[in-house]
Scaffold this active site. Sequence first.
Site, PDB file in Angstrom:
ATOM      1  N   ASP A   1       0.858  -1.180   0.000  1.00  0.00           N
ATOM      2  CA  ASP A   1       0.000   0.000   0.000  1.00  0.00           C
ATOM      3  C   ASP A   1       0.900   1.237   0.000  1.00  0.00           C
ATOM      4  OD1 ASP A   1      -2.363   1.576   0.315  1.00  0.00           O
ATOM      5  OD2 ASP A   1      -1.871   1.796   2.423  1.00  0.00           O
TER       6      ASP A   1
ATOM      7  N   THR B   1      -3.101   5.187  -3.989  1.00  0.00           N
ATOM      8  CA  THR B   1      -2.029   5.938  -3.313  1.00  0.00           C
ATOM      9  C   THR B   1      -0.681   5.744  -4.010  1.00  0.00           C
ATOM     10  OG1 THR B   1      -1.900   4.090  -1.769  1.00  0.00           O
ATOM     11  CG2 THR B   1      -3.072   6.029  -1.029  1.00  0.00           C
ATOM     12  N   THR B   2      -0.474   4.571  -4.627  1.00  0.00           N
ATOM     13  CA  THR B   2       0.770   4.338  -5.375  1.00  0.00           C
ATOM     14  C   THR B   2       0.676   5.032  -6.727  1.00  0.00           C
ATOM     15  OG1 THR B   2       0.786   2.152  -4.341  1.00  0.00           O
ATOM     16  CG2 THR B   2       2.405   2.532  -6.053  1.00  0.00           C
TER      17      THR B   2
ATOM     18  N   ASP C   1      -8.937  -0.087   2.473  1.00  0.00           N
ATOM     19  CA  ASP C   1      -8.908   0.404   1.092  1.00  0.00           C
ATOM     20  C   ASP C   1     -10.189   0.022   0.347  1.00  0.00           C
ATOM     21  OD1 ASP C   1      -6.495   1.485   1.522  1.00  0.00           O
ATOM     22  OD2 ASP C   1      -5.390   0.368   0.001  1.00  0.00           O
TER      23      ASP C   1
END
Length: 534
Positions: A67, A100-101, A402
């Site tokens: 994550d 988020t990446t 998530d």
Amino acid sequence: MAAPIVQAPRASSKTETFVDNKRKEDIRQQNIVSACTVADAVRTSLGPKGMDKMIQTASGEVIITNDGATILNKMEVLQPAAKMVVELSKSQDIVAGDGTTTVVVICGALLKQCLSLINHGIHPTVISDAIHKMAVRAVDILTAMAVPVELSDRDSLVKSASTSLNSKVVSQYSTLLAPLAVDAVLSVVDPENPHMVDLRDIKIVKKLGGTVDDTEMVKGLVFDKKVSHSAGGPTRMENAKIAVIQFQISPPKTDIEQSIVISDYTQMDRILKEERNYILGMIKKIKATGCNVLLIQKSILRDAVTDLSLHYLAKAKILVIKDVERDDIEFITKTLNCLPIANIEHFRAEKLGHADLVEEVSIGEVKIAKITGIKDMGRTATVLVRGSNQLVLDEAERSLHDALCVVRCLVNKRFLIAGGGAPEIELSRQLAVWAKVLHGMESYCVKSFADALEVIPYTLAENAGLNPIAIVTELRNRHAHGEVNAGINVRKGQITNILEENVVQPLLVSTSAITLAAECVRMILKIDDIVIVR
């Protein structure tokens, strides 16, 4: 003979003086390189075939995750511009919860293009304005691609939650966790305010033991502590009348500075007798309201309950769960539809919650307390997560968070978009076409940013062990022929219609990734000096 002194010509105030811009360029370059380094660190963990990172903290704690927000949060980044990239990932986590990446990788790719443009002599302000226009245009293109979705269409919601879970360590459990996340979010949606979901209404309780397969959603309350039965009190109570108390059932103590001096046994007996009467009086008041289950808040000033009070409570057939955390009180009272009681004088029957059953349940070697069949239950949900070890348990919780965020995005903005690099390639293609319409430097900048967006499909292919150049070229070709939803299917290792493969994500995840990345890049570009204040 002395050499004549040559006077340097004095620059008149009207003529331009030379200013050294080298330092400003160096600072800008240093900032961009630092931010790109952070982006490259998480790039390998993008997508379902991305690698995981093992993070070891200073205290020796080990975390295994892919994550982006968690990885960057745990990294000790010192360079100010690199810290901005870490904050960028946190912002995406707050806004969308997923991607988020992606947001960091896009930011890194845009910055690399900016560096190239600056080296070609284009002014940072021009680049910054072009990025802003590009971001606005990109959101319009993505919105045009999106497919509307209704909350009643449970399958679509489950598909998008599955896509989020497929890139996690616990991806093999996505068939269990995705429906669970959807049901949990839908159970807390308020009909009066249907576009808002507060994830604090969903409590995740972690318990070691079993496997992730044993994870379940409980319609009621779960406490990861056992019922207090040191004095032989009941461990199961039907038709429970539950009180949440914030006062202590123990003898009062003197203030910190004071002490009581006892000279003989009779005085000691009197004190003990008074203590017993004091506790008995409290328990009689509690029993008089018909209360038979007590949830006692943890106390820091003195013991919330003593052995003596537990003994009397057991005699009164009252089930006790002690050491309830202060932070959980709001969630518990909302679920039970009752009021917390701060003083014994305010203990009344109307402040109690009602449930069909409160019991202690054994799961493996550990015991937990469960409250089910709550009357007039508030809009909350509890998820009990199980795992064979702490690392799996923590990662399962992060993955579930998530998935919950993805469903929340769909509640807020009810549009789905294809995954698998399809939106990014389509953006790249349409922006490249748009760049030809623009004039001057803007056109050149937008063309560069269109190329930068290809980093997502390129990285997805690279991480899946495919040939990235061949895949991205083929993907471009498909999109040029009008296949808007063609994307990389990393499982089959080829390009397919990603919507038909059920690889979907909320529109909010993609749009916020582009807008936040553009915002961050513009901010880094505008910085031309770092001033250190001691």
